[in-house]
Design an enzyme around this catalytic site. Structure first.
Site: not given
Ligand code: NAD
Ligand code: TYD
Length: 360
Positions: A136-138, A162, A166
């Site tokens: 992630t970019d975070e 988180y 990461k």
């Molecule tokens: P998500 O929370 O929707 O899915 C995570 C999946 O991992 C789930 O299916 C869960 O069951 C599985 N999981 C969790 N713990 C586990 C374990 N111990 N063993 C096996 N499986 C396990 O997450 P997402 O949003 O799809 O993100 C996927 C990846 O992409 C993550 O690594 C996250 O850091 C990265 N990412 C997410 C975003 C975003 O905006 N969602 C952006 C950049 C990077």
């Molecule tokens: P989120 O979707 O949790 O992603 P991330 O924290 O990984 O960027 O949140 C996106 C943005 O929205 C973040 O600045 C937090 C804000 N947010 C709210 O204002 N209200 C909410 O209920 C949630 C879940 C997030």
């Protein structure tokens, strides 16, 4: 035929990636999806592919070394695409330890099992084996509202449990690359949105609450900025990096879709009204009056913004879906999948919501 081991394929991005890969490669590849099915994992996301002869699901935890070793010993894995993680910042603030366990220890287990399976006695690797770590970019921390960007060279400065977990997992991948010449890439992507996203994250939460006429919680002043990427564009970027990227390199994915949270919420409200039929009863309660400012998130990062220069120059990837189009596709998907939303918001989600938003 290449065999992929996808971790976390039952989650949001992992399931979209699996759909993307079968659309692109059809029967030319085989995918093994290993997922522990936490609250975020949902096999309903994959029901269209479940019966494919070139798809296998294995329920296992990535921190379980024995289970992961078994998968590598029973299958000739060519590609690992590692998504599995705890992914929600708010949950990491309440319960950090599981983030360290899954994101750090889980990544260590994945790296070690892949290395044990792929490394030859002379320290080189079997031909054409590749590991991609999805991050992630975070990890880069927080930007001011000053037009600066995250580059691959930006120093790591994570703030939440988180992003710290990461960042640690990225460091382990980098250590494997440097120490063992392990054939890996890292991608650091901005915020994703699209089908199958769990409604703890901003966009699906706002869509669901607005349709139900529930309050729309905005943290702080609502002016935090995220750089939104449609999930299919991310899936495409991951595949392109794995096939065309230079091994050992990190690539940032995202770009030029920066929006304040409050803008996102008003766009969603306007788009819902634009898309709902004139006689739909829900139109009556969809309005800006639902917007409710709540206490800010602890340590809330102000702004994320990716400079995708490297992935564009070296690989030719750039975002294809602009926000206006992506949000329409996402809302259309949620309209067509009301049952999915009902299923994921029953049970535990209600408890999470009450605790997180104090019953509002
Ligand atoms: P998500 O929370 O929707 O899915 C995570 C999946 O991992 C789930 O299916 C869960 O069951 C599985 N999981 C969790 N713990 C586990 C374990 N111990 N063993 C096996 N499986 C396990 O997450 P997402 O949003 O799809 O993100 C996927 C990846 O992409 C993550 O690594 C996250 O850091 C990265 N990412 C997410 C975003 C975003 O905006 N969602 C952006 C950049 C990077
Ligand atoms: P989120 O979707 O949790 O992603 P991330 O924290 O990984 O960027 O949140 C996106 C943005 O929205 C973040 O600045 C937090 C804000 N947010 C709210 O204002 N209200 C909410 O209920 C949630 C879940 C997030």
């Amino acid at each position: 035929m290449r065999t992929y081991l996808v971790t976390g394929g039952a989650g949001f991005i992992g399931s979209n990636y699996i759909h993307y890969m079968f659309r692109k490669y059809g029967d030319e590849i085989r995918i093994i999806n290993v997922d522990a099915l936490t609250y975020a994992g949902n096999l309903e996301n994959l029901k269209e592919v479940a019966e494919r002869s070139n798809y296998t699901f294995i329920k296992a935890d990535i921190t379980d070394k024995e289970a992961i070793t078994k998968i590598f010993s029973e299958n000739e894995i060519d590609r690992v695409v590692h998504f599995a993680a705890e992914s929600h910042v708010d949950r990491s603030i309440k319960n950090p330890e599981v983030f360290v366990k899954t994101n750090v220890l889980g990544t260590a287990v994945m790296l070690n099992c892949a290395r044990e399976s792929w490394e030859l006695p002379d320290g080189s690797y079997k031909e054409d084996k590749k590991f991609l770590h999805v991050s992630t970019d975070e990890v880069y921390g927080s930007l001011e509202d000053d037009g600066t960007y995250f580059y691959e060279t930006t120093p790591y400065a994570p703030h939440s449990p988180y992003s710290a977990s990461k960042a640690s997992s990225d460091m382990l991948v980098k250590a494997y690359i440097d120490t063992y010449h392990f054939p890996a890439n890292i991608t650091n992507c901005s915020n994703n949105y699209g089908p199958y996203q769990f409604p703890e994250k901003l966009i699906p939460l706002i869509i669901n609450n607005a349709l139900l006429g529930k309050k729309l919680p905005v943290y702080g002043d609502g002016k935090n900025v995220r750089d939104w990427l449609y999930v299919d564009d991310h899936a495409k970027g991951i595949d392109m990096v794995q096939e065309m990227g230079r091994l050992g390199e990190t690539y940032n994915i995202g770009g030029h879709n920066e929006k304040q949270n409050i803008e996102i919420i008003t766009i969603i409200l306007d788009t819902l009204l634009e898309m709902l039929p004139e006689d739909d009863a829900r139109r009556a309660h969809i309005s800006r009056d639902l917007i409710t400012y709540v206490e800010d998130r602890k340590g809330h990062d102000r702004r994320y913004a990716i400079a995708p220069d490297k992935i564009k120059a070296e690989i030719g990837w750039e975002p294809e879906t602009m926000f206006k189009e992506g949000i329409k596709k996402t809302i259309a998907w949620f309209f067509e999948h009301e049952e999915w939303m009902k299923n994921v918001t029953s049970g535990d989600y209600q408890n999470y919501y009450k605790e997180m938003y104090h019953g509002k």
